[in-house]
Design a protein around this motif. Structure first.
Motif, mmCIF file in Angstrom:
data_model
loop_
_atom_site.group_PDB
_atom_site.id
_atom_site.type_symbol
_atom_site.label_atom_id
_atom_site.label_comp_id
_atom_site.label_asym_id
_atom_site.label_seq_id
_atom_site.Cartn_x
_atom_site.Cartn_y
_atom_site.Cartn_z
ATOM 1 N N ALA A 406 0.831 -1.206 0.000
ATOM 2 C CA ALA A 406 0.000 0.000 0.000
ATOM 3 C C ALA A 406 0.864 1.255 0.000
ATOM 4 C CB ALA A 406 -0.927 -0.002 1.211
ATOM 5 N N HIS A 407 1.913 1.273 0.804
ATOM 6 C CA HIS A 407 2.755 2.467 0.902
ATOM 7 C C HIS A 407 3.547 2.727 -0.373
ATOM 8 C CE1 HIS A 407 2.127 3.699 5.070
ATOM 9 N NE2 HIS A 407 2.046 2.417 5.375
ATOM 10 N N ALA A 408 3.757 1.702 -1.185
ATOM 11 C CA ALA A 408 4.482 1.889 -2.443
ATOM 12 C C ALA A 408 3.751 2.837 -3.372
ATOM 13 C CB ALA A 408 4.692 0.540 -3.131
ATOM 14 N N ALA A 409 2.433 2.957 -3.205
ATOM 15 C CA ALA A 409 1.624 3.778 -4.112
ATOM 16 C C ALA A 409 1.579 5.242 -3.725
ATOM 17 C CB ALA A 409 0.197 3.220 -4.172
ATOM 18 N N ALA A 410 2.192 5.616 -2.617
ATOM 19 C CA ALA A 410 2.114 7.001 -2.136
ATOM 20 C C ALA A 410 2.912 7.953 -3.017
ATOM 21 C CB ALA A 410 2.613 7.080 -0.699
ATOM 22 N N LYS A 411 2.442 9.179 -3.110
ATOM 23 C CA LYS A 411 3.135 10.217 -3.861
ATOM 24 C C LYS A 411 4.263 10.791 -3.013
ATOM 25 C CE LYS A 411 -1.023 11.733 -6.374
ATOM 26 N NZ LYS A 411 -1.946 12.870 -6.636
ATOM 27 N N THR A 412 5.485 10.619 -3.461
ATOM 28 C CA THR A 412 6.624 11.175 -2.742
ATOM 29 C C THR A 412 7.855 11.171 -3.617
ATOM 30 O OG1 THR A 412 7.958 11.034 -0.720
ATOM 31 C CG2 THR A 412 7.318 8.957 -1.750
ATOM 32 N N GLN A 413 8.735 12.123 -3.389
ATOM 33 C CA GLN A 413 9.995 12.191 -4.117
ATOM 34 C C GLN A 413 11.068 11.352 -3.440
ATOM 35 O OE1 GLN A 413 11.518 16.180 -4.515
ATOM 36 N NE2 GLN A 413 13.448 15.534 -5.450
ATOM 37 N N PHE A 414 10.923 11.220 -2.101
ATOM 38 C CA PHE A 414 11.940 10.529 -1.313
ATOM 39 C C PHE A 414 11.351 9.261 -0.689
ATOM 40 C CE2 PHE A 414 12.702 15.121 -1.116
ATOM 41 C CZ PHE A 414 13.968 15.197 -1.673
ATOM 42 N N PRO A 415 11.868 8.079 -1.010
ATOM 43 C CA PRO A 415 11.360 6.832 -0.430
ATOM 44 C C PRO A 415 11.333 6.844 1.095
ATOM 45 C CG PRO A 415 12.837 6.352 -2.245
ATOM 46 C CD PRO A 415 12.931 7.824 -2.008
ATOM 47 N N VAL A 416 12.322 7.479 1.696
ATOM 48 C CA VAL A 416 12.407 7.509 3.158
ATOM 49 C C VAL A 416 11.201 8.207 3.769
ATOM 50 C CG1 VAL A 416 13.694 8.488 5.101
ATOM 51 C CG2 VAL A 416 14.906 7.288 3.292
ATOM 52 N N GLN A 417 10.655 9.199 3.065
ATOM 53 C CA GLN A 417 9.489 9.908 3.599
ATOM 54 C C GLN A 417 8.341 8.948 3.872
ATOM 55 O OE1 GLN A 417 8.097 13.185 1.222
ATOM 56 N NE2 GLN A 417 9.344 14.681 2.323
ATOM 57 N N GLU A 418 8.054 8.061 2.930
ATOM 58 C CA GLU A 418 6.943 7.136 3.135
ATOM 59 C C GLU A 418 7.276 6.093 4.182
ATOM 60 O OE1 GLU A 418 3.125 6.090 2.874
ATOM 61 O OE2 GLU A 418 4.123 7.834 1.970
ATOM 62 N N GLY A 419 8.557 5.719 4.284
ATOM 63 C CA GLY A 419 8.964 4.807 5.352
ATOM 64 C C GLY A 419 8.714 5.414 6.719
ATOM 65 N N ILE A 420 8.985 6.703 6.843
ATOM 66 C CA ILE A 420 8.755 7.403 8.116
ATOM 67 C C ILE A 420 7.262 7.465 8.432
ATOM 68 C CG2 ILE A 420 8.940 9.651 9.250
ATOM 69 C CD1 ILE A 420 11.671 9.971 7.916
ATOM 70 N N VAL A 421 6.444 7.687 7.395
ATOM 71 C CA VAL A 421 4.984 7.680 7.603
ATOM 72 C C VAL A 421 4.533 6.304 8.104
ATOM 73 C CG1 VAL A 421 2.756 7.741 6.413
ATOM 74 C CG2 VAL A 421 4.476 9.487 5.940
ATOM 75 N N ALA A 422 5.086 5.253 7.520
ATOM 76 C CA ALA A 422 4.653 3.893 7.847
ATOM 77 C C ALA A 422 4.938 3.511 9.284
ATOM 78 C CB ALA A 422 5.341 2.896 6.906
ATOM 79 N N LEU A 423 5.947 4.120 9.906
ATOM 80 C CA LEU A 423 6.249 3.732 11.286
ATOM 81 C C LEU A 423 5.135 4.117 12.262
ATOM 82 C CD1 LEU A 423 7.232 6.450 13.043
ATOM 83 C CD2 LEU A 423 9.316 6.132 11.724
ATOM 84 N N LEU A 424 4.193 4.945 11.800
ATOM 85 C CA LEU A 424 3.051 5.301 12.652
ATOM 86 C C LEU A 424 2.059 4.149 12.801
ATOM 87 C CD1 LEU A 424 2.261 8.929 11.415
ATOM 88 C CD2 LEU A 424 3.380 8.267 13.556
ATOM 89 N N GLU A 425 2.086 3.193 11.875
ATOM 90 C CA GLU A 425 1.111 2.093 11.910
ATOM 91 C C GLU A 425 1.158 1.278 13.195
ATOM 92 O OE1 GLU A 425 0.739 -0.473 8.453
ATOM 93 O OE2 GLU A 425 1.568 1.153 7.251
ATOM 94 N N PRO A 426 2.317 0.694 13.564
ATOM 95 C CA PRO A 426 2.354 -0.059 14.822
ATOM 96 C C PRO A 426 2.021 0.807 16.030
ATOM 97 C CG PRO A 426 4.264 -0.579 13.472
ATOM 98 C CD PRO A 426 3.598 0.610 12.845
ATOM 99 N N PHE A 427 2.342 2.099 15.936
ATOM 100 C CA PHE A 427 2.007 2.999 17.041
ATOM 101 C C PHE A 427 0.496 3.085 17.226
ATOM 102 C CE2 PHE A 427 0.850 7.193 18.678
ATOM 103 C CZ PHE A 427 1.583 7.230 19.853
ATOM 104 N N VAL A 428 -0.230 3.309 16.129
ATOM 105 C CA VAL A 428 -1.687 3.402 16.215
ATOM 106 C C VAL A 428 -2.302 2.055 16.557
ATOM 107 C CG1 VAL A 428 -3.802 3.881 14.917
ATOM 108 C CG2 VAL A 428 -1.792 5.340 14.606
ATOM 109 N N ASP A 429 -1.882 1.009 15.860
ATOM 110 C CA ASP A 429 -2.483 -0.314 16.013
ATOM 111 C C ASP A 429 -2.221 -0.911 17.393
ATOM 112 O OD1 ASP A 429 -1.821 -3.445 15.822
ATOM 113 O OD2 ASP A 429 -3.454 -3.001 14.450
ATOM 114 N N THR A 430 -0.976 -0.889 17.828
ATOM 115 C CA THR A 430 -0.600 -1.594 19.058
ATOM 116 C C THR A 430 -0.507 -0.685 20.267
ATOM 117 O OG1 THR A 430 0.665 -3.139 17.694
ATOM 118 C CG2 THR A 430 1.104 -3.161 20.057
ATOM 119 N N ILE A 431 0.204 0.422 20.123
ATOM 120 C CA ILE A 431 0.446 1.272 21.295
ATOM 121 C C ILE A 431 -0.797 2.062 21.679
ATOM 122 C CG2 ILE A 431 1.862 3.174 22.180
ATOM 123 C CD1 ILE A 431 4.155 2.177 20.481
#
Length: 586
Positions: A406-431
């Motif tokens: 899913a994150h591969a489809a995001a609009k971004t110039q820098f791959p790291v930006q979407e990786g940083i966004v993705a780290l919020l998932e376990p925070f929301v889901d688990t924490i």
């Protein structure tokens, strides 16, 4: 290679149709989850001085046996939505029964023995036996490695992740199909689900309050795994002339490993991942969701009890309308559903915590002290730790690789930006979501080591009825909570189906070409419908084993490609520091 993929997937479809598997018991009636009248508590010792029941079991110390279920987050509910008051439904008969029996004996059981091999096998049979499933250890060790290798990006990238999601770094000219927020909600729609209702309850009910701490720790470490896999998904994605994106583990395993001179290994790992993901999407990702949500919804809509096919047809139509539009329509739906379903559930939990605000500090203290308690021996401590890590790993799917699609489809110039966004998932889901549930259950005293445990609670814990534990805890404060649970289950199931349909379709397209996606959509909608009418005993376990199995090729690939991710991260952070990358004006 492609011919082998065709034969394997055709066989997979035939097996799944012929032997659909469900949990051994039917899901519970929502009204039955909250008892009509309170049951008198058993005679027991006084509460602890903190104001909550003691977390230590009276009498002889007892270790928690962290047995491994044969499924991931979707399949958590297959254990926990079982009705303890009623007999199991009639078993499958005839050809279906024979297929299920053979398939379970010669396929499911051997795979389960590998994935759930007890790493700590030398204590088997002892009083303090603690099982450590291989696949859980694989995920946890990977998460620890990525946390250290990426310089604790789960801490230093957290604020920046929120800024990106808020759109401060959005550029409409960037290549992609969806925004950062839409990609995040699309991925969350697949992970925030039935496991958040029942999985956490089982972890606490059997492992005690201390399991909550270790779930939070696993969620924290899993943030680095999500960052790593989603950064790679962006880096190695492909974009067609019409703007359609194809990305995920199958791309970075094949392309990334070829880039570091492991082309054959990369191709093999990618093929294995694709087969596992497609199979998992047919089982735990779609048809299981229909079956379990139907078992809950029909208690509030009696018409469906005798017309299961109606529910299946409606859900197939609703899923079809969304997935035919691809990730853009899925993301649009997800960004509406995910905040709503999380909001409903979290609001109910917050209400209970607010009216019991005086007990919250004691509950938090009990969670922390119980996490490190040695009163039940070292085996007891390890058991609580493994229980927490296991449930968190199955809930947030960090390291499985599904969310990277899913994150591969995001609009971004820098791959790291979407990786940083993705780290919020376990925070929301688990924490966040899982911890809310945990606090409510701890305050209610719904765990086995509570000396004042209500007999009805004890029965729910003994039968692994996680949904019943959660509903009973919240129902004690909100009489109409079963209706909230019904809405939540329906939304969780629907959002999971649309996201997993997309994951499966992307893997199918990688295997069979860009024009083959329509065939997958037809097949997956058939499985959505069949989920409402078929019964069986083993194939769902097979589908969910495939979801867990995705972690094996994925984490290995992430480990081998981690130097590339770290280099990308350092370069991006340098650009942030120099001002080359800065928030958009306006």
């Amino acid at each position: 290679m492609r011919a082998m993929m065709h034969l394997g997937l055709v066989a997979l479809c035939l097996i799944s149709v012929s032997g659909r598997t469900w949990a051994q018991n039917e899901p519970p009636a929502l009204d039955a989850l909250v008892p009509a009248a309170p049951v008198a508590p058993a005679e027991a010792s006084e509460p602890s001085e903190e104001g909550l029941p003691s977390a230590e079991p009276p009498g002889e110390a007892k270790a928690v046996k962290a047995t491994a279920p044969a499924n991931t987050e979707p399949a958590v509910a297959s254990e926990e939505l079982a009705e303890p008051e009623e007999a199991a439904p009639p078993a499958a008969t005839g050809l279906e029964a024979r297929i299920n029996a053979k398939f379970g004996k010669y396929v499911v059981d051997p795979i389960a023995k590998v994935f759930f091999f007890d790493v700590v096998f030398w204590d088997n049979g002892s009083v303090h036996d603690v099982a450590v499933p291989f696949v859980v250890l694989w995920l946890v060790m990977g998460a620890i490695f990525f946390t250290i290798r990426m310089g604790f990006i789960n801490v230093r990238g957290f604020v920046h992740a929120i800024q990106i999601v808020r759109g401060k770094y959005d550029n409409p000219d960037d290549v992609g199909e969806v925004s950062h927020f839409q990609a995040l909600t699309a991925a969350l729609s697949a992970t925030v689900g039935l496991g958040n209702i029942g999985g956490v309850a089982i972890a606490i009910g059997t492992g005690g309050p201390g399991a909550t701490f270790w779930m939070m720790m696993a969620g924290f470490l899993g943030m680095a795994s999500k960052f790593t896999e989603c950064t790679l998904a962006q880096k190695y994605r492909s974009v067609d002339a019409d703007g359609t994106v194809l990305g995920g583990p199958m791309m970075y395993l094949s392309r990334g490993l070829a880039e570091i001179n492991f082309p054959k290994l990369g191709k093999v790992l990618a093929v294995v991942f694709v087969v596992l993901c497609i199979g998992g999407s047919f089982g735990g990702g779609t048809s299981y969701q229909v079956n379990q949500s139907l078992g809950a919804i029909e208690q509030k809509i009696p018409f469906l009890k005798d017309h299961h096919w109606v529910y299946g047809a409606v859900m197939a139509a609703l899923v079809g309308v969304v997935i035919i539009g691809g990730i853009r329509r899925i993301a649009t739906m997800a960004e509406a559903i995910v905040p709503l379903m999380c909001g409903i559930y979290v609001a109910a939990a917050m209400y209970i915590l607010i009216i019991n605000a005086g007990a919250v500090p004691a509950a938090l203290s009990l969670i922390v002290t119980s996490a490190f308690s040695l009163k039940a021996g070292l085996g007891g401590l390890l058991g609580v730790l493994i229980m927490g890590f296991k449930r968190a790993a199955f809930s947030n799917e960090a390291g499985v690789g599904s969310a990277a699609i899913a994150h591969a489809a995001a609009k971004t110039q820098f791959p790291v930006q979407e990786g940083i966004v993705a780290l919020l998932e376990p925070f929301v889901d688990t924490i966040v979501v899982c911890t809310m549930t945990a606090l409510v259950i701890v305050i209610a005293g719904g765990y086995s080591s509570n000396p004042n445990l209500d007999p009805h609670w004890a029965h729910l814990i003994a039968t692994n009825n996680g949904a019943g534990l959660t509903s009973m805890a919240m129902g004690s404060e909100i009489s109409w909570f079963p209706w909230i649970l019904a809405v939540a289950v329906a939304l969780f199931a629907y959002s999971t189906m649309i996201s997993w349909s997309y994951y499966g379709e992307r893997c199918w397209t990688w295997a069979f070409g860009p024009n083959s996606g329509r065939y997958y959509r037809v097949i997956v909608l058939i499985f959505v419908f069949l989920g409402s009418i078929l019964t069986g005993t083993t194939v769902l376990d097979f589908g969910d084993l495939m979801i867990l199995g995705m972690a094996l090729p994925n984490v290995l690939g992430l480990f081998m490609l981690s130097p590339i991710v770290r280099r990308e991260l350092d370069e991006y952070m340098a650009k942030i520091k120099s001002g080359e990358v800065k928030p958009q004006e306006g």
